[in-house]
Design an enzyme around this catalytic site. Structure first.
Site, PDB file in Angstrom:
ATOM      1  N   SER A  79      43.754 -34.061 -13.368  1.00 32.75           N
ATOM      2  CA  SER A  79      43.173 -32.719 -13.390  1.00 32.75           C
ATOM      3  C   SER A  79      44.221 -31.698 -13.807  1.00 32.75           C
ATOM      4  O   SER A  79      45.364 -31.745 -13.346  1.00 32.75           O
ATOM      5  CB  SER A  79      42.633 -32.358 -12.002  1.00 32.75           C
ATOM      6  N   LYS A  80      43.825 -30.758 -14.670  1.00 33.75           N
ATOM      7  CA  LYS A  80      44.732 -29.692 -15.081  1.00 33.75           C
ATOM      8  C   LYS A  80      45.135 -28.825 -13.897  1.00 33.75           C
ATOM      9  O   LYS A  80      46.227 -28.257 -13.876  1.00 33.75           O
ATOM     10  CB  LYS A  80      44.069 -28.814 -16.148  1.00 33.75           C
ATOM     11  N   ARG A  81      44.240 -28.716 -12.918  1.00 33.04           N
ATOM     12  CA  ARG A  81      44.527 -27.858 -11.769  1.00 33.04           C
ATOM     13  C   ARG A  81      45.444 -28.518 -10.755  1.00 33.04           C
ATOM     14  O   ARG A  81      46.098 -27.839  -9.970  1.00 33.04           O
ATOM     15  CB  ARG A  81      43.216 -27.458 -11.076  1.00 33.04           C
ATOM     16  N   ARG A  82      45.512 -29.864 -10.782  1.00 30.43           N
ATOM     17  CA  ARG A  82      46.231 -30.569  -9.731  1.00 30.43           C
ATOM     18  C   ARG A  82      47.426 -31.363 -10.249  1.00 30.43           C
ATOM     19  O   ARG A  82      48.439 -31.497  -9.563  1.00 30.43           O
ATOM     20  CB  ARG A  82      45.247 -31.518  -9.033  1.00 30.43           C
TER      21      ARG A  82
END
Length: 469
Positions: free
Chosen positions: A234-237
């Protein structure tokens, strides 16, 4: 038939490593088949697109070896909007799609029929186009849709479990599902190679191909890339931006090699292989079905191997962006005029064996280019204990008397200083290393002192001695 594959990223941020893997797999397959690699930028989501992100995609592809001019495109999905609308109209005119004004709440209220999700309420009500009237595809009531997949065999989907899905919104704009199919048709795509996360949409897309009277492409769904917790990257994680690895000093060759191992392996008990071997041996039907673990530690080890395999001259060139402050995020702690290319060339072979990413070159050699070393205070506290001041006094006096300032003479001299105190060389050289380089670890000490020179070495040792007063 000429094989035509496509890579179709959306310019909505940094370039995902999973996307880079897909691009490479498509690139190699096209090359093996004597086919064409097409780049299509799926830019219809205007609110999320930025021109610099498109340029980022092109630059990232350049970096991993898919250079501009060697492929067809880039095409932009937004330029094909007329074809998308025309396809939607053909589907409606042929009776394969119908208008529906149901809201999401309406659909949820009627859930529970033979249909999954939307229940086909407006299938035969003759609703025409208008504001808020979405266009839905009329999914066959019976039979099944078989997806011929080079990796997964023939996944089969019962048509009755596929809802009548939306192909154009209430404002008339086609949704991505239809646009993607129409673009592939327009560009003559014969093989769609992409991540398995797209597999659930594939029967819908295949039904659209068939309804539009065109033979569907051959599909190949490669395993999704996951982190150490087996969660989709994930780009967020997770650290997933290809540009971040590039800017940290990963080599393109190492990254290409590692990405191709996510779900596939070359013959024999080997992983680090020349790119020519990968291009020759890669086979889609040999790709594993299980999720592919993106192991950053393993990638780092790969990169270290690639760095050590570079000819020294190429290693020196590769380090220049970090040494001169060009093309990197963080500038070096010295000014450009303080950088000494000859001094770096002298220690480059030593540094090359000790770093795993190119950005690590800076803390390894910064002591050579600064007026005084950057002292790691924790290292200072740990090393400069009782007796360090006197040891530095003796070492300075011994070094001052040296006739030849070379690594061998420096080592034997300091060994003698330590022996008089009953110390082994490791204990003896620790205060000298911190005094001169500011750290407890780094390049071989005596070779470093040789390059640094007599005057600068003695000046730093005297300064450290004064600090211990």
């Amino acid at each position: 038939m000429t094989v035509r594959v496509r890579f179709a990223p959306s310019p909505t941020g940094m370039f995902h490593v999973g996307g880079a893997r897909s691009a490479l797999q498509n690139w190699i397959y096209a090359k093996q088949q004597g086919g064409v690699f097409v780049l299509r930028i799926e830019d219809t989501d205007a609110a999320r697109n930025k021109p610099e992100w498109t340029e980022g995609i092109l630059s990232a592809l350049d970096w991993i070896g898919i250079s501009r001019g060697s492929y067809e495109g880039p095409y932009f999905q937004s330029a094909n909007a007329g074809e998308h609308r025309a396809a939607a109209a053909r589907l409606h005119d042929s009776g394969r799609a119908y208008y529906c004004d149901c809201t999401r709440e309406d659909v949820q209220a009627r859930t529970g029929s033979q249909y999954q999700g939307y229940d086909g309420y407006h299938r035969d009500r003759g609703l025409g186009p208008g504001p808020g009237h979405a266009l839905r595809f009329r999914t066959p009531d019976e039979g099944s849709t078989v997806v011929v997949d080079l990796i997964r065999g023939e996944p089969t989907f019962e048509n009755k479990l596929i809802e009548d899905f939306v192909i154009a919104r209430g404002d008339g704009s086609p949704v991505f599902l239809l646009a993607n199919v129409v673009d592939d048709m327009t560009m003559g795509i014969t093989h769609v190679i992409r991540a398995e996360e797209h597999l659930p949409n594939t029967p819908k897309q295949q039904l659209l191909w068939e309804a539009l009277g065109v033979k569907p492409p051959i599909w190949a769904h490669v395993p999704v890339v996951v982190n150490e917790k087996r969660q989709k990257l994930s780009k967020r994680r997770d650290k997933v931006a290809l540009e971040a690895y590039r800017d940290e000093g990963y080599l393109a060759g190492a990254m290409r090699n590692y990405l191709m191992l996510l779900g596939w392996a070359p013959s024999g008990d080997r992983e680090i292989v020349p790119w020519s071997v990968i291009e020759d041996e890669f086979r889609l039907d040999e790709v594993n079905l299980s999720s592919a673990f993106f192991d950053e530690k393993k990638l780092r080890a790969f990169n270290g191997e690639y760095i050590r395999a570079l000819p020294v001259a190429e290693f020196i060139d590769a380090c220049q962006p970090w040494l001169t402050g060009t093309g990197t995020i963080a500038p070096p702690p010295w000014q450009p005029e303080e950088f000494d290319a000859d001094a770096f060339a002298a220690v480059a072979p030593l540094a090359q064996t000790r770093i795993a990413v190119l950005s690590e070159i800076v803390p390894n050699v910064d002591f050579l280019f600064l007026a005084s070393p950057l002292i790691d205070e924790a290292a200072w506290t740990k090393t400069m204990k009782d007796g360090s001041a006197e040891l530095l006094d003796d070492a300075v006096a011994a070094f001052e008397a040296l006739e030849s300032w070379d690594a061998e003479s420096l080592k034997s001299t300091l060994e003698a200083v330590g022996a008089e105190r009953g110390l082994k060389l490791g204990k003896t050289q620790a205060p000298v290393r911190v005094a001169v380089t500011g750290r407890t670890v780094g390049l071989p000490l005596f070779e470093s002192l040789e390059v640094l020179g007599r005057e600068r070495t003695l000046t730093r040792m005297r300064a450290a001695r004064l600090r211990l007063v």
